[in-house]
Write an enzyme that holds these catalytic residues in place. Structure first.
Site, PDB file in Angstrom:
ATOM      1  CG  ASN A 106      -1.998  -1.116   1.247  1.00 52.32           C
ATOM      2  OD1 ASN A 106      -2.136  -1.781   0.050  1.00 52.32           O
ATOM      3  ND2 ASN A 106      -2.400  -1.551   2.350  1.00 52.32           N
ATOM      4  CG  HIS A 123       4.245  -1.630  -4.476  1.00 43.82           C
ATOM      5  ND1 HIS A 123       3.011  -2.402  -4.691  1.00 43.82           N
ATOM      6  CD2 HIS A 123       5.159  -2.530  -5.053  1.00 43.82           C
ATOM      7  CE1 HIS A 123       3.281  -3.720  -5.174  1.00 43.82           C
ATOM      8  NE2 HIS A 123       4.502  -3.747  -5.267  1.00 43.82           N
ATOM      9  CB  CYS A 151      12.194  19.076 -10.234  1.00 44.21           C
ATOM     10  SG  CYS A 151      13.679  19.186  -9.121  1.00 44.21           S
TER      11      CYS A 151
HETATM   12  C1  BV8 Z   1       8.136  -5.374 -11.884  1.00 44.99           C
HETATM   13  C2  BV8 Z   1       1.895   1.383  -6.698  1.00 44.99           C
HETATM   14  C3  BV8 Z   1      10.274  -5.849 -13.340  1.00 44.99           C
HETATM   15  C4  BV8 Z   1       1.411   2.163  -7.526  1.00 44.99           C
HETATM   16  C5  BV8 Z   1       1.404  -0.734  -7.639  1.00 44.99           C
HETATM   17  C6  BV8 Z   1       2.910  -8.850 -17.691  1.00 44.99           C
HETATM   18  C7  BV8 Z   1       2.993  -7.758 -18.249  1.00 44.99           C
HETATM   19  C8  BV8 Z   1       3.725  -6.582 -17.753  1.00 44.99           C
HETATM   20  C9  BV8 Z   1       4.123  -6.850 -16.246  1.00 44.99           C
HETATM   21  C10 BV8 Z   1       4.036  -8.100 -15.663  1.00 44.99           C
HETATM   22  C11 BV8 Z   1       3.210  -9.015 -16.378  1.00 44.99           C
HETATM   23  N1  BV8 Z   1       3.489 -10.261 -15.567  1.00 44.99           N
HETATM   24  C12 BV8 Z   1       3.871  -9.965 -14.182  1.00 44.99           C
HETATM   25  C13 BV8 Z   1       4.191  -8.565 -14.406  1.00 44.99           C
HETATM   26  C14 BV8 Z   1       4.972  -7.528 -13.478  1.00 44.99           C
HETATM   27  C15 BV8 Z   1       4.074  -6.923 -12.749  1.00 44.99           C
HETATM   28  C16 BV8 Z   1       2.792  -7.869 -12.150  1.00 44.99           C
HETATM   29  O1  BV8 Z   1       3.033  -8.419 -11.241  1.00 44.99           O
HETATM   30  N2  BV8 Z   1       1.437  -7.453 -12.959  1.00 44.99           N
HETATM   31  C17 BV8 Z   1       0.337  -8.241 -12.822  1.00 44.99           C
HETATM   32  C18 BV8 Z   1      -0.687  -7.222 -12.945  1.00 44.99           C
HETATM   33  C19 BV8 Z   1       0.549  -9.674 -13.213  1.00 44.99           C
HETATM   34  N3  BV8 Z   1       4.865  -6.339 -11.735  1.00 44.99           N
HETATM   35  C20 BV8 Z   1       5.324  -5.297 -11.914  1.00 44.99           C
HETATM   36  O2  BV8 Z   1       5.266  -4.436 -13.089  1.00 44.99           O
HETATM   37  C21 BV8 Z   1       6.558  -4.837 -10.811  1.00 44.99           C
HETATM   38  N4  BV8 Z   1       7.623  -4.443 -11.208  1.00 44.99           N
HETATM   39  O3  BV8 Z   1       7.742  -6.545 -12.242  1.00 44.99           O
HETATM   40  O4  BV8 Z   1       9.397  -4.923 -12.649  1.00 44.99           O
HETATM   41  C22 BV8 Z   1      11.573  -5.122 -13.636  1.00 44.99           C
HETATM   42  C23 BV8 Z   1      12.725  -5.296 -12.978  1.00 44.99           C
HETATM   43  C24 BV8 Z   1      13.779  -4.827 -13.300  1.00 44.99           C
HETATM   44  C25 BV8 Z   1      13.629  -3.779 -14.376  1.00 44.99           C
HETATM   45  C26 BV8 Z   1      12.465  -3.433 -14.953  1.00 44.99           C
HETATM   46  C27 BV8 Z   1      11.367  -4.086 -14.425  1.00 44.99           C
HETATM   47  C28 BV8 Z   1       5.633  -3.422 -10.194  1.00 44.99           C
HETATM   48  C29 BV8 Z   1       4.607  -3.786  -9.427  1.00 44.99           C
HETATM   49  C30 BV8 Z   1       4.132  -2.805  -8.626  1.00 44.99           C
HETATM   50  C31 BV8 Z   1       3.042  -1.726  -9.301  1.00 44.99           C
HETATM   51  N5  BV8 Z   1       2.550  -0.812  -8.242  1.00 44.99           N
HETATM   52  N6  BV8 Z   1       1.157   0.059  -6.627  1.00 44.99           N
HETATM   53  C32 BV8 Z   1      -0.091   2.738  -7.199  1.00 44.99           C
HETATM   54  O5  BV8 Z   1      -0.529   2.337  -6.148  1.00 44.99           O
HETATM   55  O6  BV8 Z   1      -0.720   3.548  -7.821  1.00 44.99           O
HETATM   56  S1  BV8 Z   1       0.824  -2.174  -7.513  1.00 44.99           S
HETATM   57  C33 BV8 Z   1      -0.716  -2.282  -6.616  1.00 44.99           C
HETATM   58  O7  BV8 Z   1      -1.493  -3.264  -7.308  1.00 44.99           O
HETATM   59  C34 BV8 Z   1      -0.754  -2.435  -5.074  1.00 44.99           C
HETATM   60  O8  BV8 Z   1       0.318  -1.791  -4.717  1.00 44.99           O
HETATM   61  C35 BV8 Z   1      -0.822  -3.895  -5.188  1.00 44.99           C
HETATM   62  O9  BV8 Z   1       0.299  -4.462  -5.309  1.00 44.99           O
HETATM   63  C36 BV8 Z   1      -1.635  -4.260  -6.304  1.00 44.99           C
HETATM   64  C37 BV8 Z   1      -3.019  -4.469  -5.968  1.00 44.99           C
HETATM   65  O10 BV8 Z   1      -3.179  -5.503  -5.223  1.00 44.99           O
HETATM   66  P1  BV8 Z   1      -3.804  -5.514  -3.702  1.00 44.99           P
HETATM   67  O11 BV8 Z   1      -2.871  -4.689  -2.843  1.00 44.99           O
HETATM   68  O12 BV8 Z   1      -3.606  -7.147  -3.365  1.00 44.99           O
HETATM   69  O13 BV8 Z   1      -5.114  -5.137  -3.893  1.00 44.99           O
HETATM   70  P2  BV8 Z   1      -6.329  -5.843  -4.910  1.00 44.99           P
HETATM   71  O14 BV8 Z   1      -7.181  -4.718  -5.022  1.00 44.99           O
HETATM   72  O15 BV8 Z   1      -5.844  -6.567  -5.909  1.00 44.99           O
HETATM   73  O16 BV8 Z   1      -6.845  -6.831  -3.869  1.00 44.99           O
HETATM   74  C38 BV8 Z   1      -7.666  -6.486  -2.458  1.00 44.99           C
HETATM   75  C39 BV8 Z   1      -7.459  -7.846  -1.904  1.00 44.99           C
HETATM   76  O17 BV8 Z   1      -8.221  -7.317  -0.533  1.00 44.99           O
HETATM   77  C40 BV8 Z   1      -8.800  -8.651  -2.426  1.00 44.99           C
HETATM   78  O18 BV8 Z   1      -8.167 -10.044  -2.432  1.00 44.99           O
HETATM   79  C41 BV8 Z   1      -9.885  -8.513  -1.574  1.00 44.99           C
HETATM   80  O19 BV8 Z   1     -10.599  -9.741  -1.568  1.00 44.99           O
HETATM   81  C42 BV8 Z   1      -9.483  -8.211  -0.147  1.00 44.99           C
HETATM   82  N7  BV8 Z   1     -10.172  -7.333   0.829  1.00 44.99           N
HETATM   83  C43 BV8 Z   1     -11.082  -6.475   0.425  1.00 44.99           C
HETATM   84  N8  BV8 Z   1     -11.721  -5.803   1.566  1.00 44.99           N
HETATM   85  C44 BV8 Z   1     -11.026  -6.479   2.536  1.00 44.99           C
HETATM   86  C45 BV8 Z   1     -10.163  -7.575   1.999  1.00 44.99           C
HETATM   87  N9  BV8 Z   1      -9.385  -8.275   3.060  1.00 44.99           N
HETATM   88  C46 BV8 Z   1      -9.807  -8.321   4.300  1.00 44.99           C
HETATM   89  N10 BV8 Z   1     -10.432  -7.344   4.565  1.00 44.99           N
HETATM   90  C47 BV8 Z   1     -11.027  -6.320   3.928  1.00 44.99           C
HETATM   91  N11 BV8 Z   1     -11.899  -5.780   4.448  1.00 44.99           N
END
Ligand code: BV8
Length: 251
Positions: A106, A123, A151
């Site tokens: 987060n 992140h 900047c």
């Molecule tokens: C990287 C900051 C490599 C920004 C975020 C294919 C194509 C392109 C890229 C990729 C690919 N496959 C994999 C990748 C890599 C990619 C990735 O993983 N993509 C996913 C979509 C497949 N990852 C990246 O790009 C990362 N970087 O790999 O770089 C690299 C290495 C060297 C050199 C160059 C490059 C970077 C990833 C970070 C992106 N930034 N956030 C911003 O916030 O604006 S990600 C953002 O989304 C969040 O930070 C978090 O990580 C993600 C969301 O996930 P969650 O937090 O889990 O939230 P979500 O809504 O999904 O789920 C909520 C959960 O809570 C649910 O399960 C729900 O049921 C539950 N819930 C709801 N309410 C409750 C609850 N649980 C309990 N109590 C409740 N009340």
């Protein structure tokens, strides 16, 4: 507040007996503070976008004003939000368990506002901006609705100090998170869909090193199951306080 009845005794015992705990949180931990999760459809002006379309360097290069508008709106939502019982329970766990590491995906800063001191922000943070040319990090900057901030030192465009899709995570934070995952005997995965890498692999690094996992989520779709992986279905704001109360009943 959740009742401890929702906590299986063996899960409470596992928490009480843990020597070293690492917790990974996602947007679900902040949902009860009124901050939409990524999976919640974006609403209003942003309804037609998906986060993956806005949280990327390409989106920012294409339309910095649109991306800044999204982050400005999110900062305003966070400014109105307060930590909820899940954030506070994790802060109390840090005080209770000598070897406790909190890793968050987060960017809302609510863990620190709840009193958690050692927080690994994988992140980045909405509270900071960064010079897109020099990388200088700022906690205060001039921003208006109409123009994107620049900047003060070199005039280049400022960007939010968060990690966008396709960008590498901060090396030090990721290394610290991976060490914490490999060196715990209990890993808590809380409020995360566990889809975004490399954060999503942290629980499995812990399992590979012999740890057990407790998953807390309102739904378990897509969550890995198996021996040594406990699923607690429910809201983090209820289950976390109940789990801590069940593990260490108030004297
Ligand atoms: C990287 C900051 C490599 C920004 C975020 C294919 C194509 C392109 C890229 C990729 C690919 N496959 C994999 C990748 C890599 C990619 C990735 O993983 N993509 C996913 C979509 C497949 N990852 C990246 O790009 C990362 N970087 O790999 O770089 C690299 C290495 C060297 C050199 C160059 C490059 C970077 C990833 C970070 C992106 N930034 N956030 C911003 O916030 O604006 S990600 C953002 O989304 C969040 O930070 C978090 O990580 C993600 C969301 O996930 P969650 O937090 O889990 O939230 P979500 O809504 O999904 O789920 C909520 C959960 O809570 C649910 O399960 C729900 O049921 C539950 N819930 C709801 N309410 C409750 C609850 N649980 C309990 N109590 C409740 N009340």
């Amino acid at each position: 507040m959740g009742t401890t009845a929702a906590i299986p005794p063996e899960v409470a015992a596992r928490l009480r007996g843990a020597r070293s705990i690492t917790a990974l949180t996602g947007a679900g931990v902040s949902a009860e503070s009124g901050i939409p999760t990524f999976r919640d459809a974006l609403t209003g002006l942003w309804a037609r976008y998906r986060p993956e379309e806005l949280a990327t360097p390409e989106a920012f290069a294409r339309n910095p004003s649109l991306v800044w508008g999204w982050y400005r709106m999110r900062r305003e939502v966070v400014a109105r939000a307060v930590p909820n019982p899940a954030h506070r329970a994790l802060a109390s766990l840090e005080a209770q368990v000598p070897r406790f590491t909190l890793v968050t995906q987060n960017v809302d800063g609510l863990h620190r506002r709840a009193g958690s001191e050692r927080v690994i922000e994988l992140h980045g943070s909405l509270a900071r901006a960064r010079c897109s040319r020099e990388g200088t990090v700022l906690e205060l900057w001039d921003e208006t609705e109409s123009e994107t901030p620049s900047c003060p030192a070199c005039g280049a465009l400022l960007r939010p100090d968060v990690v966008w899709f396709g960008e590498p995570l901060p090396g030090e934070a990721l290394r610290a998170a991976e060490i914490a995952a490999r060196n715990c005997d209990l890993f808590l995965s809380i409020g995360t869909s566990n889809l975004v890498e490399p954060a999503a692999s942290l629980p499995w690094r812990a399992v590979a090193a012999g740890a057990e996992v407790i998953v807390i989520n309102v739904e378990m779709d897509g969550q890995r199951a198996g021996s040594g992986i406990y699923h607690l279905v429910g809201r983090a704001g209820e289950l976390l306080p109940a789990l801590i109360e069940a593990a260490w009943p108030a004297r």
